[in-house]
Design a protein around this motif. Structure first.
Motif, PDB file in Angstrom:
ATOM      1  N   GLU A 108      -9.279  -9.155 110.680  1.00  0.00           N
ATOM      2  CA  GLU A 108     -10.464  -9.137 109.822  1.00  0.00           C
ATOM      3  C   GLU A 108     -10.451  -7.912 108.906  1.00  0.00           C
ATOM      4  O   GLU A 108     -10.816  -8.000 107.725  1.00  0.00           O
ATOM      5  CB  GLU A 108     -11.740  -9.160 110.664  1.00  0.00           C
ATOM      6  CG  GLU A 108     -12.044 -10.512 111.288  1.00  0.00           C
ATOM      7  CD  GLU A 108     -12.510 -11.531 110.270  1.00  0.00           C
ATOM      8  OE1 GLU A 108     -12.916 -11.134 109.157  1.00  0.00           O
ATOM      9  OE2 GLU A 108     -12.461 -12.735 110.571  1.00  0.00           O
ATOM     10  N   ARG A 109     -10.032  -6.778 109.448  1.00  0.00           N
ATOM     11  CA  ARG A 109      -9.949  -5.572 108.615  1.00  0.00           C
ATOM     12  C   ARG A 109      -8.930  -5.756 107.498  1.00  0.00           C
ATOM     13  O   ARG A 109      -9.145  -5.300 106.365  1.00  0.00           O
ATOM     14  CB  ARG A 109      -9.601  -4.356 109.470  1.00  0.00           C
ATOM     15  CG  ARG A 109     -10.751  -3.875 110.367  1.00  0.00           C
ATOM     16  CD  ARG A 109     -10.482  -2.502 110.949  1.00  0.00           C
ATOM     17  NE  ARG A 109      -9.335  -2.485 111.856  1.00  0.00           N
ATOM     18  CZ  ARG A 109      -9.412  -2.734 113.163  1.00  0.00           C
ATOM     19  NH1 ARG A 109     -10.572  -3.040 113.729  1.00  0.00           N
ATOM     20  NH2 ARG A 109      -8.320  -2.677 113.915  1.00  0.00           N
ATOM     21  N   ARG A 110      -7.815  -6.403 107.807  1.00  0.00           N
ATOM     22  CA  ARG A 110      -6.799  -6.666 106.774  1.00  0.00           C
ATOM     23  C   ARG A 110      -7.357  -7.561 105.672  1.00  0.00           C
ATOM     24  O   ARG A 110      -7.130  -7.317 104.478  1.00  0.00           O
ATOM     25  CB  ARG A 110      -5.563  -7.306 107.399  1.00  0.00           C
ATOM     26  CG  ARG A 110      -4.717  -6.372 108.241  1.00  0.00           C
ATOM     27  CD  ARG A 110      -3.566  -7.130 108.900  1.00  0.00           C
ATOM     28  NE  ARG A 110      -2.667  -7.714 107.909  1.00  0.00           N
ATOM     29  CZ  ARG A 110      -1.678  -8.567 108.224  1.00  0.00           C
ATOM     30  NH1 ARG A 110      -1.502  -8.938 109.490  1.00  0.00           N
ATOM     31  NH2 ARG A 110      -0.898  -9.041 107.279  1.00  0.00           N
ATOM     32  N   ILE A 111      -8.083  -8.601 106.071  1.00  0.00           N
ATOM     33  CA  ILE A 111      -8.654  -9.505 105.070  1.00  0.00           C
ATOM     34  C   ILE A 111      -9.708  -8.780 104.246  1.00  0.00           C
ATOM     35  O   ILE A 111      -9.767  -8.928 103.011  1.00  0.00           O
ATOM     36  CB  ILE A 111      -9.230 -10.764 105.743  1.00  0.00           C
ATOM     37  CG1 ILE A 111      -8.126 -11.556 106.453  1.00  0.00           C
ATOM     38  CG2 ILE A 111      -9.923 -11.657 104.709  1.00  0.00           C
ATOM     39  CD1 ILE A 111      -8.645 -12.733 107.274  1.00  0.00           C
ATOM     40  N   CYS A 152      -9.395  -8.356 100.246  1.00  0.00           N
ATOM     41  CA  CYS A 152     -10.438  -8.838  99.340  1.00  0.00           C
ATOM     42  C   CYS A 152     -10.949  -7.700  98.458  1.00  0.00           C
ATOM     43  O   CYS A 152     -11.143  -7.884  97.245  1.00  0.00           O
ATOM     44  CB  CYS A 152     -11.594  -9.435 100.142  1.00  0.00           C
ATOM     45  SG  CYS A 152     -11.240 -11.052 100.870  1.00  0.00           S
ATOM     46  N   ALA A 153     -11.151  -6.524  99.057  1.00  0.00           N
ATOM     47  CA  ALA A 153     -11.617  -5.374  98.273  1.00  0.00           C
ATOM     48  C   ALA A 153     -10.612  -5.014  97.190  1.00  0.00           C
ATOM     49  O   ALA A 153     -10.978  -4.751  96.040  1.00  0.00           O
ATOM     50  CB  ALA A 153     -11.868  -4.182  99.194  1.00  0.00           C
ATOM     51  N   ALA A 154      -9.334  -5.019  97.546  1.00  0.00           N
ATOM     52  CA  ALA A 154      -8.284  -4.667  96.589  1.00  0.00           C
ATOM     53  C   ALA A 154      -8.201  -5.677  95.443  1.00  0.00           C
ATOM     54  O   ALA A 154      -7.862  -5.325  94.316  1.00  0.00           O
ATOM     55  CB  ALA A 154      -6.939  -4.567  97.301  1.00  0.00           C
ATOM     56  N   GLU A 211      -0.881 -10.860 100.224  1.00  0.00           N
ATOM     57  CA  GLU A 211      -0.379 -11.434  98.975  1.00  0.00           C
ATOM     58  C   GLU A 211      -1.126 -12.718  98.629  1.00  0.00           C
ATOM     59  O   GLU A 211      -1.415 -13.000  97.461  1.00  0.00           O
ATOM     60  CB  GLU A 211       1.123 -11.710  99.079  1.00  0.00           C
ATOM     61  CG  GLU A 211       1.995 -10.466  99.074  1.00  0.00           C
ATOM     62  CD  GLU A 211       2.194  -9.867 100.472  1.00  0.00           C
ATOM     63  OE1 GLU A 211       1.448 -10.230 101.406  1.00  0.00           O
ATOM     64  OE2 GLU A 211       3.116  -9.035 100.608  1.00  0.00           O
ATOM     65  N   ALA A 212      -1.451 -13.506  99.646  1.00  0.00           N
ATOM     66  CA  ALA A 212      -2.189 -14.745  99.410  1.00  0.00           C
ATOM     67  C   ALA A 212      -3.590 -14.462  98.891  1.00  0.00           C
ATOM     68  O   ALA A 212      -4.062 -15.112  97.951  1.00  0.00           O
ATOM     69  CB  ALA A 212      -2.244 -15.570 100.698  1.00  0.00           C
ATOM     70  N   VAL A 213      -4.271 -13.501  99.504  1.00  0.00           N
ATOM     71  CA  VAL A 213      -5.619 -13.143  99.048  1.00  0.00           C
ATOM     72  C   VAL A 213      -5.565 -12.607  97.624  1.00  0.00           C
ATOM     73  O   VAL A 213      -6.408 -12.958  96.779  1.00  0.00           O
ATOM     74  CB  VAL A 213      -6.262 -12.114 100.002  1.00  0.00           C
ATOM     75  CG1 VAL A 213      -7.565 -11.579  99.421  1.00  0.00           C
ATOM     76  CG2 VAL A 213      -6.514 -12.742 101.377  1.00  0.00           C
ATOM     77  N   ALA A 214      -4.572 -11.783  97.330  1.00  0.00           N
ATOM     78  CA  ALA A 214      -4.437 -11.235  95.978  1.00  0.00           C
ATOM     79  C   ALA A 214      -4.235 -12.332  94.944  1.00  0.00           C
ATOM     80  O   ALA A 214      -4.727 -12.239  93.816  1.00  0.00           O
ATOM     81  CB  ALA A 214      -3.270 -10.245  95.922  1.00  0.00           C
TER      82      ALA A 214
END
Length: 251
Positions: free
Chosen positions: A28-31, A35-37, A228-231
């Motif tokens: 969750e912290r990674r996600i 998302c913030a980035a 990379e997927a979130v980005a």
């Protein structure tokens, strides 16, 4: 998600509960950070925990920890597990290559099939969804290691086949076209270039939504490349190992 200090109401082995809670919190912290980035809202990305090879007891723990989406890739493992967890508030995703002789079983428990990659499978899924009186969500699996109109090593249709297959799903009774899915390819132009691969998937999604505006789900990214997927813009990430641990070898 449940705090590490508040596990007493979560069913299951205490040691395993602590392990899964800690792993889930780390993911969750990674996600959150991804998302913030990317300047995205956390609620725009859904975590799907891939529970393949792990027991129903782990699924129960995860549900108690707040997980609402789980994924499986083998019907012979998924069917009994889904039955054992039928009382839980879970959405079940089927993400593996699907043989038509397994379709009836998969339709009995899966809320979504993320690996639709051929017309024959669309026909079989439609028939069984209609028979079961269900509305089955479908994602077109895109193979970015395939020729434009070919198939990938791990399933999926080439980019050139997405439009036609999507139209088949959209027109099929009992099915709902929800979007696209991919796995970062091991060969071809996108090998080792996960973000570029996911950005290509987003381009295909943008094109798909011209004809099918509601098909806005983009499933991409796993334990090693969820950032990379979130980005790139993925709406769903499929994480197994980072939550559940390294899987045992299958015989």
């Amino acid at each position: 998600m449940t705090d590490l200090q508040d596990l007493q109401d979560v069913p299951g082995d205490p040691g395993r509960k602590e392990e899964l809670a800690a792993n889930l919190a780390a993911v969750e912290r990674r996600i959150d950070a991804a998302c913030a980035a990317a300047g995205r809202k956390r609620e725009d990305v859904t975590l799907i925990v891939v529970t393949k090879t792990y027991p129903a007891s782990d699924v129960r723990i995860l549900s108690g920890l707040g997980v609402r989406h789980v994924a499986e890739n083998r019907d012979q493992d998924a069917a009994p597990k889904a039955a054992a967890c039928a009382d839980l508030p879970l959405t079940w995703h089927f993400v593996g290559q699907l043989q038509t002789n397994k379709v009836r079983s998969v339709v009995s428990y899966a809320d979504m099939v993320q690996s639709v990659d051929r017309a024959k499978l669309v026909t079989a899924l439609s028939k069984e969804a209609e028979r079961a009186g269900r509305a089955l969500g479908c994602l077109i699996q895109v193979a970015l290691d395939a020729e434009v109109d070919g198939r990938g090593e791990r399933g999926g249709v080439g980019a050139g086949g997405v439009e036609e297959l999507a139209a088949r799903v959209a027109e099929a009774p009992g099915l709902r076209l929800d979007g696209l899915m991919t796995v970062a390819p091991l060969t071809g132009d996108y090998a080792g270039r996960q973000q570029a691969a996911f950005e290509r998937l987003m381009d295909l999604s943008t094109h798909l939504r011209v004809a099918h505006p509601a098909a806005n789900m983009v499933s991409a990214g796993m334990s090693s490349d969820l950032e990379e997927a979130v980005a790139a813009g993925a709406t769903h990430v499929r994480v197994g190992t980072a939550v559940l641990g390294v899987r045992p070898r299958l015989g």
